[in-house]
Design an enzyme around this catalytic site. Structure first.
Site, PDB file in Angstrom:
ATOM      1  N   TYR A  96       1.556 -15.152  -9.208  1.00 37.75           N
ATOM      2  CA  TYR A  96       1.683 -15.024  -7.743  1.00 37.75           C
ATOM      3  C   TYR A  96       3.142 -15.186  -7.374  1.00 37.75           C
ATOM      4  CZ  TYR A  96      -2.482 -14.434  -4.945  1.00 37.75           C
ATOM      5  OH  TYR A  96      -3.546 -13.889  -4.291  1.00 37.75           O
ATOM      6  N   GLU A 119       4.534 -14.467  -3.805  1.00 38.34           N
ATOM      7  CA  GLU A 119       4.772 -14.097  -2.403  1.00 38.34           C
ATOM      8  C   GLU A 119       6.196 -14.430  -1.987  1.00 38.34           C
ATOM      9  OE1 GLU A 119       1.276 -15.926  -2.129  1.00 38.34           O
ATOM     10  OE2 GLU A 119       0.428 -14.787  -0.444  1.00 38.34           O
ATOM     11  N   ASP A 155       9.447  10.849   3.991  1.00 34.34           N
ATOM     12  CA  ASP A 155       8.418  10.466   3.019  1.00 34.34           C
ATOM     13  C   ASP A 155       8.536  11.444   1.858  1.00 34.34           C
ATOM     14  OD1 ASP A 155       6.147  10.163   1.503  1.00 34.34           O
ATOM     15  OD2 ASP A 155       4.801   9.909   3.212  1.00 34.34           O
ATOM     16  N   THR A 214       5.827   7.120  -2.967  1.00 36.47           N
ATOM     17  CA  THR A 214       4.969   6.521  -3.987  1.00 36.47           C
ATOM     18  C   THR A 214       5.754   6.629  -5.294  1.00 36.47           C
ATOM     19  OG1 THR A 214       3.917   8.666  -4.260  1.00 36.47           O
ATOM     20  CG2 THR A 214       2.722   7.033  -2.953  1.00 36.47           C
ATOM     21  N   LYS A 219       3.778   9.960  -8.519  1.00 33.30           N
ATOM     22  CA  LYS A 219       3.595  11.429  -8.482  1.00 33.30           C
ATOM     23  C   LYS A 219       4.667  12.065  -9.372  1.00 33.30           C
ATOM     24  CE  LYS A 219       1.251  11.402  -4.010  1.00 33.30           C
ATOM     25  NZ  LYS A 219       1.547  10.203  -3.214  1.00 33.30           N
ATOM     26  N   ARG A 245       1.033   3.626 -10.324  1.00 34.11           N
ATOM     27  CA  ARG A 245       0.674   3.668  -8.899  1.00 34.11           C
ATOM     28  C   ARG A 245       1.490   2.603  -8.194  1.00 34.11           C
ATOM     29  NH1 ARG A 245      -2.828   6.990  -7.327  1.00 34.11           N
ATOM     30  NH2 ARG A 245      -3.241   8.219  -9.164  1.00 34.11           N
TER      31      ARG A 245
END
Ligand code: DSN
Length: 446
Positions: free
Chosen positions: A53, A55, A198, A224, A227, A233
């Site tokens: 974790y 954060e 984008d 992203t 692609k 991902r």
């Protein structure tokens, strides 16, 4: 692909992954937003980094034990900044949609006006489509494309003048031209709007130098990572020098929007994998890859046209083709196309075309592209062959036409699927493709 632990613990999952690997290997992946990532990227995705974790951001975490995670995230950030020539990058967005939502949060208040390309003209849900959070919480106006697929810049200018948007999106999911950053920038600057590019679909082409970069034109870049960039991902958002000149706090606002605005702990295994993908994307080999994607798409376009298939825009400038199937099936027949391709061992998706005569659910086109096939080492010669297979598969369903009466459509499609399943030509193509793909390995699959 080492699955030995899954094999001993969970045979059900093991069998399904093996099947999927077989599908990825034996078929032709034509979905333009998909790709085959490298074994190194997959190793990070399957690594112990998933246990942590973290954060917050490097040196400002809410949990202890982040000494090495900090360095992994900083490595990814540095590589993103270098690759795209920007002064600020955030590599934490889980994927493209949260990345884009963060930009709304960083630049707008709920109810502010935003412009984006209409979904059915090739835009993305998060560019303000009515069912997306972006269309629900912000006042969005969609601009359209002309019959040749090109954005209607007179309309963008008119909407910008009339509605004075805070934010304008450029970029698309079904657009066959290079994105016209200069024209968008001129319009955004004239009304004082932020311009967000984008580049999810074309990030790899930009990294490879096959397409120009938006860094000098847009204030913000989102993408992203899975692609054409060929990573895991994931998502990234970046502020350009131009963006920081407009608002020196833009980078901070973007970071705050991602965390704590929208997300919790970053996916550190994904961050590690993004770092690797960005390193790979900076190599000479990747430059060649990016240029080859475009050459292959052009070659595929020629082959399709020579075999009687109509293309929106009559070709492509990037990695993607949009087949207009109205001459073959009439309006709304995209699903016939995607179904016959699937049966023949090729995966693509039904898609709307400019001025769609069908509907978003029954669109008239099929979208396809060359990033994944290019990763397998295919070149122009192979594209000629692939184009022939696509055209012959599509023609096998030419006697079908979607009924005009709405209620009749679903039963008709079910009947079509049953009838076409046993089609001998499609079976023959599938077998030919299975043999053909043996010469083009998929990274990570033996
Ligand atoms: N799903 C992506 C695509 O296929 O283009 C967009 O988010």
């Amino acid at each position: 692909m080492n699955l030995s632990h899954i094999q001993s613990e969970d045979l059900d999952l093991y069998a399904l992954i093996k099947k999927e690997a077989e599908r990825q290997k034996e078929g032709l992946e034509l979905i333009p937003s998909e790709n085959y990532t490298s074994p190194a990227v997959m190793e990070s995705m399957g690594s112990i980094l998933t246990n942590k974790y973290s954060e917050g951001y490097a040196k400002k975490r809410y949990y202890g034990g982040n000494e090495f995670i900090d360095n992994i995230e900083l490595l990814a950030i540095e590589r993103a900044k270098n690759l795209f020539g920007v002064p600020h990058a955030n590599v934490q967005p889980y994927s493209g949609s949260p990345a884009n939502l963060a930009i709304y949060m960083a630049t707008c208040q709920p109810g502010d006006v935003v412009l984006g390309l209409n979904l059915t003209d090739g835009g993305h849900l998060t560019h303000g489509w009515k069912v997306s959070a972006t269309g629900i919480f912000y006042k969005t106006y969609g601009y359209h494309s002309k019959p040749d697929g090109r954005v209607d810049f007179d309309e963008v200018r008119k909407l910008a003048k009339e509605h004075k948007p805070k934010l304008i999106w450029c970029g698309a999911t079904a657009y066959m031209y290079e994105i016209e950053y200069e024209q968008f920038a001129e319009i955004a600057d004239s009304v004082g709007a932020f311009l967000a590019a984008d580049i999810a679909h074309v990030a790899g082409l930009i990294a490879a130098g096959a397409h120009k970069s938006p860094a000098n034109f847009a204030h913000i870049i989102t993408t992203t990572t899975h692609k054409t960039l060929r990573g895991p991902r994931g998502g990234m958002i970046m502020a350009t020098h131009k963006g920081l000149e407009k608002d020196p706090e833009l980078g901070d606002k973007m970071d705050k929007a991602v965390f704590p605005g929208l997300q919790g702990g970053p996916h550190d295994h994904q961050t590690g994998a993004i770092a690797i993908a960005l390193k790979e994307a900076a190599t000479e080999e990747f430059k060649k890859y990016g240029h080859q994607i475009v050459k292959n798409a052009k070659a595929l376009a020629e082959s399709l046209k020579n075999n009687g298939i109509k293309l929106v825009g009559n070709g492509t400038e990037n990695h993607l083709l949009l087949l207009d199937l109205v001459p073959v099936y009439g309006p709304g027949g995209g699903a016939f196309g995607s179904e016959v391709l699937e049966l023949a061992g090729m995966t693509a998706n039904k898609n709307t075309i400019p001025g769609e005569p069908g509907s978003p659910f029954y669109p008239s086109g099929v979208r396809m592209g060359t990033p994944a096939l290019t990763t397998r080492g295919m070149k122009e010669k192979e594209m000629e062959k692939v184009g022939k297979w696509i055209a012959s598969a599509i023609m096998e369903a030419k006697d079908y036409q979607l009924p005009g009466v709405k209620e009749d459509r679903s039963p008709y499609l079910s009947k079509f699927k049953k009838e076409i399943k046993g089609n001998e030509t499609l079976k023959k193509i599938r077998e030919e493709i299975k043999q053909f793909t043996k010469d083009f390995p998929v990274p990570g699959i033996e």
